[in-house]
Scaffold this motif. Structure first.
Motif, mmCIF file in Angstrom:
data_model
loop_
_atom_site.group_PDB
_atom_site.id
_atom_site.type_symbol
_atom_site.label_atom_id
_atom_site.label_comp_id
_atom_site.label_asym_id
_atom_site.label_seq_id
_atom_site.Cartn_x
_atom_site.Cartn_y
_atom_site.Cartn_z
ATOM 1 N N THR A 139 2.214 -24.033 0.415
ATOM 2 C CA THR A 139 1.524 -22.903 0.407
ATOM 3 C C THR A 139 2.226 -21.661 -0.467
ATOM 4 O O THR A 139 1.656 -21.140 -1.214
ATOM 5 N N LEU A 140 3.678 -21.648 -0.492
ATOM 6 C CA LEU A 140 4.418 -20.741 -1.295
ATOM 7 C C LEU A 140 3.964 -20.839 -2.572
ATOM 8 O O LEU A 140 3.753 -20.022 -3.505
ATOM 9 N N LEU A 141 4.188 -22.390 -3.069
ATOM 10 C CA LEU A 141 3.989 -22.423 -4.488
ATOM 11 C C LEU A 141 2.518 -22.127 -4.998
ATOM 12 O O LEU A 141 2.374 -21.644 -5.986
ATOM 13 N N ALA A 142 1.563 -22.241 -4.237
ATOM 14 C CA ALA A 142 0.115 -21.876 -4.518
ATOM 15 C C ALA A 142 0.056 -20.399 -4.385
ATOM 16 O O ALA A 142 -0.585 -19.994 -5.543
ATOM 17 N N THR A 143 0.658 -19.664 -3.763
ATOM 18 C CA THR A 143 0.862 -18.281 -3.617
ATOM 19 C C THR A 143 1.419 -17.766 -5.076
ATOM 20 O O THR A 143 0.758 -16.780 -5.628
ATOM 21 N N VAL A 144 2.447 -18.283 -5.274
ATOM 22 C CA VAL A 144 3.183 -17.751 -6.319
ATOM 23 C C VAL A 144 2.437 -18.023 -7.796
ATOM 24 O O VAL A 144 2.359 -17.102 -8.552
ATOM 25 N N GLY A 145 1.904 -19.347 -7.767
ATOM 26 C CA GLY A 145 1.108 -19.473 -8.752
ATOM 27 C C GLY A 145 -0.313 -18.629 -8.889
ATOM 28 O O GLY A 145 -0.705 -18.500 -10.439
ATOM 29 N N SER A 146 -0.707 -18.100 -8.136
ATOM 30 C CA SER A 146 -1.808 -17.512 -8.164
ATOM 31 C C SER A 146 -1.533 -15.720 -8.222
ATOM 32 O O SER A 146 -2.224 -15.029 -8.930
ATOM 33 N N ALA A 147 -0.340 -15.481 -7.344
ATOM 34 C CA ALA A 147 -0.050 -13.911 -7.559
ATOM 35 C C ALA A 147 0.769 -13.495 -8.793
ATOM 36 O O ALA A 147 0.929 -12.302 -8.982
ATOM 37 N N ALA A 148 1.553 -14.202 -9.139
ATOM 38 C CA ALA A 148 2.740 -13.989 -10.026
ATOM 39 C C ALA A 148 2.203 -13.173 -11.256
ATOM 40 O O ALA A 148 2.700 -12.306 -11.616
ATOM 41 N N PRO A 149 1.112 -13.840 -11.874
ATOM 42 C CA PRO A 149 0.582 -13.089 -13.094
ATOM 43 C C PRO A 149 0.102 -11.642 -12.908
ATOM 44 O O PRO A 149 0.216 -10.988 -13.580
#
Length: 243
Positions: A139-149
């Motif tokens: 869940t954290l990896l998906a959140t980082v992948g979508s939110a970091a940009p």
């Protein structure tokens, strides 16, 4: 002279200079991206180690259960596995459910649920529990992948705003006036993408690996259900003799 001044300004627009140009929002974006990157790499390494250990023991654990002389020996072999090993925990839960139903024969449990249904419920719960454990950090990896940009984009927009303010304050659009804020904007964009890309690749990789493990869970659970409900795995029940 103007060209020399611009070149000097560009040489000064290094990372240290960008740090000094940060205001409170710039620091907030920088720290958020840094925390995202550290957490995502932690879970990437953690899941690589966990999945590697799981795959190296998976077939050995399954073979250890089926190739032991008796169910009691198989249960002892499962109890000897590490606490984080999921297949042994599924087998132990199934064996415990079968034993509990056998001890309760004639009672309310045995009258309400058959042995097959009771074992099946235990297996479903065990498989669901171990499947959830496999998804730690995804869940954290998906959140980082979508939110970091988008976090990086926020820093970019704020940096461009600073560049416009610098142009207005200086009265000219020279490199010396805007190099710092524009550089800040560009470094935020790069940090956002650099944080998101590994997280996205890792998320997709681990989801694919988990699908293979889920299939192994289901296969092992079906064999366990047949064994503890009927006393034999599918294919091991002797066919009736032909007359």
């Amino acid at each position: 002279m103007g060209g020399n001044a611009n070149a000097h300004a560009l040489q000064q627009a290094g990372f240290d200079q960008l740090i000094h140009n940060f205001d409170w929002l710039g620091w907030l974006v920088f720290i958020v991206l840094l925390v995202m990157s550290v957490l995502s790499w932690y879970y990437i390494i953690f899941n690589l180690i966990k999945n590697g250990a799981l795959r190296s023991r998976m077939n050995k654990v399954i073979d250890a259960f089926w190739h032991t002389p008796s169910p009691q020996d198989a249960i002892r072999a499962m109890e000897a596995q590490p606490p984080s090993e999921p297949f042994s925990k599924i087998a132990l839960d199934c064996a415990q459910a079968a034993s509990h139903h056998q001890k309760a024969e004639g009672g309310a449990i045995a009258q309400t649920l058959s042995r097959s249904e009771f074992v099946d419920r235990s297996l479903r719960q065990a498989v669901a529990r171990e499947s959830m454990r496999l998804e730690t950090g995804l869940t954290l990896l998906a959140t980082v992948g979508s939110a970091a940009p988008f976090v990086g984009l926020l820093g970019t927009v704020w940096g461009i705003y600073h560049a416009l303010i610098a142009i207005g304050a200086s009265g000219n659009a020279s490199i010396g006036a805007v190099a710092g804020p524009v550089g800040e904007a560009l470094i935020m964009t790069a940090m956002g993408l650099g944080t998101a890309i590994p997280a996205v690749f890792a998320y997709n990789f681990f989801v694919r690996m988990n699908r293979v493990t889920y299939a192994k869970f289901d296969e092992f659970a079906h064999d366990l259900h047949d064994f503890f409900a009927t006393g034999a795995r599918v294919g091991e029940i002797a066919a009736p003799a032909k007359k």
